[in-house]
Motif scaffolding. Structure first.
Motif, PDB file in Angstrom:
ATOM      1  N   UNK A   1       0.624  -1.196   0.060  1.00 58.91           N
ATOM      2  CA  UNK A   1       0.004  -0.165   0.014  1.00 58.91           C
ATOM      3  C   UNK A   1       0.942   1.479   0.063  1.00 58.91           C
ATOM      4  N   UNK A   2       0.203   2.291  -0.023  1.00 57.37           N
ATOM      5  CA  UNK A   2      -1.167   2.599   0.089  1.00 57.37           C
ATOM      6  C   UNK A   2      -1.997   2.239  -0.986  1.00 57.37           C
ATOM      7  N   UNK A   3      -3.482   2.012  -0.873  1.00 53.91           N
ATOM      8  CA  UNK A   3      -4.143   1.867  -1.948  1.00 53.91           C
ATOM      9  C   UNK A   3      -4.127   2.548  -2.839  1.00 53.91           C
ATOM     10  N   UNK A   4      -3.977   4.026  -2.552  1.00 53.95           N
ATOM     11  CA  UNK A   4      -3.981   5.158  -3.665  1.00 53.95           C
ATOM     12  C   UNK A   4      -2.672   4.857  -4.527  1.00 53.95           C
ATOM     13  N   UNK A   5      -1.724   4.478  -4.192  1.00 47.75           N
ATOM     14  CA  UNK A   5      -0.443   4.026  -5.075  1.00 47.75           C
ATOM     15  C   UNK A   5      -0.628   2.887  -5.960  1.00 47.75           C
ATOM     16  N   UNK A   6      -1.290   1.885  -5.432  1.00 47.64           N
ATOM     17  CA  UNK A   6      -1.728   0.948  -6.249  1.00 47.64           C
ATOM     18  C   UNK A   6      -2.694   1.223  -7.425  1.00 47.64           C
ATOM     19  N   UNK A   7      -3.501   2.142  -7.050  1.00 43.10           N
ATOM     20  CA  UNK A   7      -4.466   2.785  -8.166  1.00 43.10           C
ATOM     21  C   UNK A   7      -3.796   3.459  -9.063  1.00 43.10           C
ATOM     22  N   UNK A   8      -2.973   4.283  -8.639  1.00 44.34           N
ATOM     23  CA  UNK A   8      -2.439   5.265  -9.628  1.00 44.34           C
ATOM     24  C   UNK A   8      -1.495   4.351 -10.596  1.00 44.34           C
ATOM     25  N   UNK A   9      -0.605   3.555  -9.956  1.00 46.37           N
ATOM     26  CA  UNK A   9       0.221   2.699 -11.168  1.00 46.37           C
ATOM     27  C   UNK A   9      -0.714   2.016 -12.065  1.00 46.37           C
ATOM     28  N   UNK A  10      -1.916   1.314 -11.496  1.00 43.22           N
ATOM     29  CA  UNK A  10      -2.689   0.394 -12.578  1.00 43.22           C
ATOM     30  C   UNK A  10      -3.284   1.672 -13.390  1.00 43.22           C
ATOM     31  N   UNK A  11      -3.733   2.698 -12.961  1.00 47.54           N
ATOM     32  CA  UNK A  11      -4.441   3.817 -13.855  1.00 47.54           C
ATOM     33  C   UNK A  11      -3.437   4.252 -15.017  1.00 47.54           C
ATOM     34  N   UNK A  12      -2.184   4.210 -14.536  1.00 48.08           N
ATOM     35  CA  UNK A  12      -1.028   4.832 -15.548  1.00 48.08           C
ATOM     36  C   UNK A  12      -0.940   3.500 -16.913  1.00 48.08           C
ATOM     37  N   UNK A  13      -1.891   2.639 -16.513  1.00 49.31           N
ATOM     38  CA  UNK A  13      -1.438   1.431 -17.603  1.00 49.31           C
ATOM     39  C   UNK A  13      -0.551   0.477 -17.475  1.00 49.31           C
ATOM     40  N   UNK A  14       0.012   0.484 -16.212  1.00 45.95           N
ATOM     41  CA  UNK A  14       1.002  -0.515 -16.028  1.00 45.95           C
ATOM     42  C   UNK A  14       0.556  -1.802 -15.514  1.00 45.95           C
ATOM     43  N   UNK A  15       0.963  -3.009 -16.150  1.00 43.70           N
ATOM     44  CA  UNK A  15       0.455  -4.290 -15.769  1.00 43.70           C
ATOM     45  C   UNK A  15       0.854  -4.614 -14.246  1.00 43.70           C
ATOM     46  N   UNK A  16      -0.340  -4.638 -13.388  1.00 45.04           N
ATOM     47  CA  UNK A  16       0.310  -4.718 -11.774  1.00 45.04           C
ATOM     48  C   UNK A  16      -0.428  -5.951 -11.433  1.00 45.04           C
TER      49      UNK A  16
END
Length: 358
Positions: free
Chosen positions: A159-174
């Motif tokens: 986490x934090x969850x916001x960081x996970x969301x930000x990485x995914x929203x940028x189009x990076x496979x997570x």
């Protein structure tokens, strides 16, 4: 709350970190918020007595042992993420594992040259020069994205969850992986990472190698005196923060102790959660013959002399015999390719008094 960077476990995902935080509404693994407050065992002063039965980690404990000849990845692959997402990976050129234990698996599968960053809990030698993309234990999405990763590996406690969301929203496979709670999870995690990297056959090879080595260590366990298994308490302490915890059934150490032919004294005494504050009463009920500690926790309380000054320790069989087992923070609870080494250290130290298991 996260464990401080100075004492971050390198392995309890870091094995400790991985068990505390229910990030993104996901279930937190073994160590929970109590451990987050905790930091490693400590103690101070004591009567003159025999030297404690303990040893430093083996010289190669800070290195991973990659497989020889990992095949080229077969990509793209689409895999299931532990948070309910489908993730498609089409390149392993730039990998960012966000826990120390995931880094260990990636490097051991032979992808060390493709790893471009690390979490602070990845402290083994091959990873130590990589840039760190966490602040304390929180992921910095900006730092991760600046490295243009082609795949990011996390677990449900990252986490934090916001960081996970930000990485995914940028189009990076997570890909989110379920954390390990014990020895039974070692193979699953290796398979999951290997599949995501497009090398399932290498995952099978590594899993089989790891399981065989663990089984070989178990064959070396001596017979117990009088048929009694040694009782071992896992203590998680931080002397500088006055944190003194006794591990229970969900501390993450139970399966290691049981695999070493011992009884988890905290679990056996009825502690069914992760950790509880150390009290003289709890220690008396656990009655450990030996104490398992993370190395930095042991050091944080001043070694054996400090340990026996913690209320209740000196009155236990372990305290009276000054008998401890220490394993490096960064590998103890990783449950991965180096778990056989951890088990070896525990067995060698626990049975150092002539192999009597007492």
């Amino acid at each position: 709350m996260r464990i401080s960077q100075d004492f971050a476990p390198t392995g309890p995902d870091a094995a400790m970190t991985a068990r505390r935080r229910p990030a993104r509404g996901r279930a937190a693994a073994v160590l929970t918020a109590a451990v987050a407050l905790a930091l490693v065992l400590t103690g101070c002063g004591g009567d003159a007595a025999p030297e404690p039965v303990s040893a430093k980690s083996s010289a190669d404990a800070d290195r991973v042992e990659p497989l020889a000849g990992t095949p080229a990845p077969k990509l793209p692959v689409t895999v299931d993420s532990a948070d309910g997402k489908k993730v498609t990976i089409d390149s392993t050129d730039r990998i960012v594992p966000l826990t120390g234990s995931l880094s260990e698996i990636v490097f051991t599968l032979g992808f060390g040259k493709q790893v471009v960053a690390r979490d602070i809990t990845a402290t083994f030698e091959q990873a130590e020069k990589l840039p760190v993309v966490t602040r304390a234990h929180d992921v910095s999405a900006e730092s991760v994205l600046s490295l243009k990763p082609t795949i990011v590996l996390a677990d449900t406690t990252t986490g934090p969850s916001e960081a996970i969301d930000q990485i995914r929203d940028a189009g990076t496979p997570l890909l989110v992986v379920e954390p390990a709670k014990g020895l039974s999870d070692v193979g699953r995690r290796i398979d999951t990472v290997a599949e995501a990297l497009g090398v399932p056959s290498a995952g099978t090879e590594l899993k089989e190698r790891t399981e065989k080595r663990i089984a070989d260590v178990q064959k070396s366990i001596p017979d117990h005196a009088d048929g009694k298994k040694p009782r071992v308490a896992f203590l998680y302490l931080r002397g500088s923060a006055s944190v003194y915890l006794l591990g229970g059934a969900e501390s993450g150490a139970s399966s290691l102790l049981e695999a070493a032919g011992a009884v988890d004294a905290g679990k056996e005494s009825g502690l069914d959660k992760d950790f509880t504050a150390i009290t003289s009463e709890a220690l008396a009920k656990a009655a450990p013959d030996a104490i398992l500690l993370m190395t930095k926790g042991f050091e944080s309380v001043g070694g054996m002399d400090g340990l026996v000054k913690i209320p209740g320790i000196a009155e236990t069989p372990a305290g009276m015999d000054r008998r401890v087992v220490t394993v490096d923070d960064g590998v103890l609870l990783n449950y991965g390719p180096r778990t056989d080494r951890v088990l070896t250290e525990i067995v060698e130290q626990l049975y150092a008094k002539g192999g009597k298991g007492q």
